[in-house]
Design a protein around this motif. Sequence first.
Motif, PDB file in Angstrom:
ATOM      1  N   ILE A  55       0.845  -1.193   0.000  1.00  0.00           N
ATOM      2  CA  ILE A  55       0.000   0.000   0.000  1.00  0.00           C
ATOM      3  C   ILE A  55       0.882   1.245   0.000  1.00  0.00           C
ATOM      4  O   ILE A  55       2.068   1.191   0.357  1.00  0.00           O
ATOM      5  CB  ILE A  55      -0.943   0.015   1.229  1.00  0.00           C
ATOM      6  CG1 ILE A  55      -0.152  -0.153   2.525  1.00  0.00           C
ATOM      7  CG2 ILE A  55      -1.996  -1.056   1.121  1.00  0.00           C
ATOM      8  CD1 ILE A  55      -1.017  -0.140   3.774  1.00  0.00           C
ATOM      9  N   SER A  56       0.294   2.351  -0.387  1.00  0.00           N
ATOM     10  CA  SER A  56       1.034   3.603  -0.483  1.00  0.00           C
ATOM     11  C   SER A  56       1.342   4.155   0.910  1.00  0.00           C
ATOM     12  O   SER A  56       0.664   3.812   1.889  1.00  0.00           O
ATOM     13  CB  SER A  56       0.212   4.629  -1.274  1.00  0.00           C
ATOM     14  OG  SER A  56      -0.998   4.909  -0.585  1.00  0.00           O
ATOM     15  N   PRO A  57       2.349   5.018   1.020  1.00  0.00           N
ATOM     16  CA  PRO A  57       2.670   5.619   2.327  1.00  0.00           C
ATOM     17  C   PRO A  57       1.506   6.397   2.924  1.00  0.00           C
ATOM     18  O   PRO A  57       1.327   6.422   4.143  1.00  0.00           O
ATOM     19  CB  PRO A  57       3.854   6.542   1.998  1.00  0.00           C
ATOM     20  CG  PRO A  57       4.469   5.946   0.777  1.00  0.00           C
ATOM     21  CD  PRO A  57       3.325   5.370  -0.006  1.00  0.00           C
ATOM     22  N   THR A  58       0.706   7.055   2.060  1.00  0.00           N
ATOM     23  CA  THR A  58      -0.448   7.814   2.564  1.00  0.00           C
ATOM     24  C   THR A  58      -1.458   6.879   3.213  1.00  0.00           C
ATOM     25  O   THR A  58      -1.975   7.151   4.309  1.00  0.00           O
ATOM     26  CB  THR A  58      -1.118   8.593   1.422  1.00  0.00           C
ATOM     27  OG1 THR A  58      -0.161   9.441   0.795  1.00  0.00           O
ATOM     28  CG2 THR A  58      -2.274   9.423   1.955  1.00  0.00           C
ATOM     29  N   THR A  59      -1.736   5.760   2.541  1.00  0.00           N
ATOM     30  CA  THR A  59      -2.668   4.775   3.099  1.00  0.00           C
ATOM     31  C   THR A  59      -2.122   4.181   4.389  1.00  0.00           C
ATOM     32  O   THR A  59      -2.873   3.961   5.347  1.00  0.00           O
ATOM     33  CB  THR A  59      -2.928   3.657   2.075  1.00  0.00           C
ATOM     34  OG1 THR A  59      -3.372   4.224   0.840  1.00  0.00           O
ATOM     35  CG2 THR A  59      -4.002   2.699   2.592  1.00  0.00           C
ATOM     36  N   MET A  60      -0.826   3.945   4.421  1.00  0.00           N
ATOM     37  CA  MET A  60      -0.207   3.413   5.629  1.00  0.00           C
ATOM     38  C   MET A  60      -0.357   4.390   6.789  1.00  0.00           C
ATOM     39  O   MET A  60      -0.630   3.982   7.932  1.00  0.00           O
ATOM     40  CB  MET A  60       1.274   3.134   5.368  1.00  0.00           C
ATOM     41  CG  MET A  60       2.024   2.575   6.585  1.00  0.00           C
ATOM     42  SD  MET A  60       1.479   0.902   7.044  1.00  0.00           S
ATOM     43  CE  MET A  60       2.188  -0.027   5.678  1.00  0.00           C
ATOM     44  N   GLN A  61      -0.213   5.674   6.510  1.00  0.00           N
ATOM     45  CA  GLN A  61      -0.371   6.678   7.555  1.00  0.00           C
ATOM     46  C   GLN A  61      -1.812   6.722   8.062  1.00  0.00           C
ATOM     47  O   GLN A  61      -2.055   6.842   9.264  1.00  0.00           O
ATOM     48  CB  GLN A  61       0.050   8.046   7.027  1.00  0.00           C
ATOM     49  CG  GLN A  61       0.080   9.140   8.092  1.00  0.00           C
ATOM     50  CD  GLN A  61       0.587  10.454   7.551  1.00  0.00           C
ATOM     51  OE1 GLN A  61       0.847  10.569   6.348  1.00  0.00           O
ATOM     52  NE2 GLN A  61       0.737  11.440   8.412  1.00  0.00           N
ATOM     53  N   ILE A  65      -3.225   5.931  11.915  1.00  0.00           N
ATOM     54  CA  ILE A  65      -4.119   6.783  12.702  1.00  0.00           C
ATOM     55  C   ILE A  65      -5.346   5.998  13.155  1.00  0.00           C
ATOM     56  O   ILE A  65      -5.782   6.101  14.312  1.00  0.00           O
ATOM     57  CB  ILE A  65      -4.529   8.015  11.874  1.00  0.00           C
ATOM     58  CG1 ILE A  65      -3.305   8.887  11.580  1.00  0.00           C
ATOM     59  CG2 ILE A  65      -5.597   8.829  12.609  1.00  0.00           C
ATOM     60  CD1 ILE A  65      -3.583  10.030  10.622  1.00  0.00           C
ATOM     61  N   LEU A  66      -5.904   5.207  12.243  1.00  0.00           N
ATOM     62  CA  LEU A  66      -7.064   4.382  12.594  1.00  0.00           C
ATOM     63  C   LEU A  66      -6.716   3.372  13.679  1.00  0.00           C
ATOM     64  O   LEU A  66      -7.532   3.083  14.565  1.00  0.00           O
ATOM     65  CB  LEU A  66      -7.590   3.660  11.344  1.00  0.00           C
ATOM     66  CG  LEU A  66      -8.265   4.540  10.289  1.00  0.00           C
ATOM     67  CD1 LEU A  66      -8.606   3.710   9.061  1.00  0.00           C
ATOM     68  CD2 LEU A  66      -9.522   5.191  10.854  1.00  0.00           C
ATOM     69  N   ASP A  67      -5.491   2.840  13.621  1.00  0.00           N
ATOM     70  CA  ASP A  67      -5.066   1.877  14.638  1.00  0.00           C
ATOM     71  C   ASP A  67      -5.011   2.527  16.013  1.00  0.00           C
ATOM     72  O   ASP A  67      -5.408   1.931  17.022  1.00  0.00           O
ATOM     73  CB  ASP A  67      -3.698   1.303  14.268  1.00  0.00           C
ATOM     74  CG  ASP A  67      -3.226   0.246  15.239  1.00  0.00           C
ATOM     75  OD1 ASP A  67      -3.742  -0.883  15.186  1.00  0.00           O
ATOM     76  OD2 ASP A  67      -2.350   0.553  16.073  1.00  0.00           O
TER      77      ASP A  67
END
Length: 281
Positions: A55-61, A65-67
């Motif tokens: 996944i992209s870095p943006t999605t990972m970020q 946050i969701l975690d």
Amino acid sequence: MTEFNKSIDKKLVSTGHNKLQRRFYEIRNNKIFEFFVISIIIFSALMIGANSYEISPTTMQVLSILDVMITIIFLIEIVIRFIGEPNKKRFFHNFWNIFDTFIVVVSLIPIEDGEMAILGRLVRIFRVLRMVSIIPELRILINSLVKALPQLGYVMLLMFIIFYIYAAVGTTFFASINPELWGDISISLLTLFRVMTFEDWTDVMYESMTVYPLSWTYYLTFIFFTAFAFLNMVIGIVVNVLEQERQIEADLKNQVSEEPTMQDLKQELAEIKAMLQQQQK
């Protein structure tokens, strides 16, 4: 204030059902709250699956946050359950309460890089198991399986004895036919496990029948003892213990429903006060 009124007030205080505790107790037993927590657990499991893809870095970020938000929600849920517990001293006597608290506390530890990151990911994977502590039916299944282990131990021991005897016989007669399947007793045990699970067992049987035509009796008797007799015994034991656990759970619910509620106690106390006031008149 009379001595009788003082004793009544002390009795009400001693019950420990203050407004905050009663409110949290209602929340923790609310079906909507339970459904919400289950939804968060499922969403957390989906996030774990999403992290296994590229996944992209943006999605990972966003997932990070969701975690954090999920961890905070779990922390709030544990606090609500603890405050809403009538007997807080016995809160951690429950294994599932200890498990949930441990998972939430470890999730709060910031673990980013290095070897500890693996531990952090494992903890988040085990958060899915919190569904067992939330859903009573799953707790009954797990408790039944744990309580059935002592009885299952004897069945498994007897099954191992049968396995060992048949493995020794198979090594003695069939090692020369196919050393890869019957070369020693450990390999023979694996081969017999393959036979018990019906994984191409007929190929193994027909191969040995080319040298020993009556070797089919060896395989059929082994399958009868293991796949039919012993496995059905295991199922029977687990089902029996499960029924006992369900009966115990039903009896506990009946006892709880028969106990007077706070409203009932207040009504009875009001009636006693009214009777005493009439007698004094």
